[in-house]
Design a protein around this motif. Sequence first.
Motif: not given
Length: 114
Positions: A20, A22, A25
């Motif tokens: 996950n 960030e 991304k």
Amino acid sequence: MLNQKVLKRITHLEKNHCKNCEKKKGKDSTALTRTCKACPIGQELLSLGSQLELNKVERVMAKGKDMTFSDIRFCFDSGVDPDEIKKAAGMSHGKTFKKYMNNHGYATSGRKLI
């Protein structure tokens, strides 16, 4: 077993930190590589991966006379000294190793012959 501990640690880090993240991304693989190398978790993953690779080299070299040409190429690609490969493969006579490598289109240094 060291490999199992290393693999479990890699899985844990990827699952709990990278999945996950960030910062990763929307980045292409080149940008992602730079981002991960700058991250403490990414640095740990690289270190853990190196441990796995080292263990693999040791396992391949331990095959001895049962090493395949692919195994020998892997050792060359991993930076193992050609004399160590020759010794591990049971080809202590230089001419035997040279003939074996030449028959596969490679020099005894691990470079492809033209």
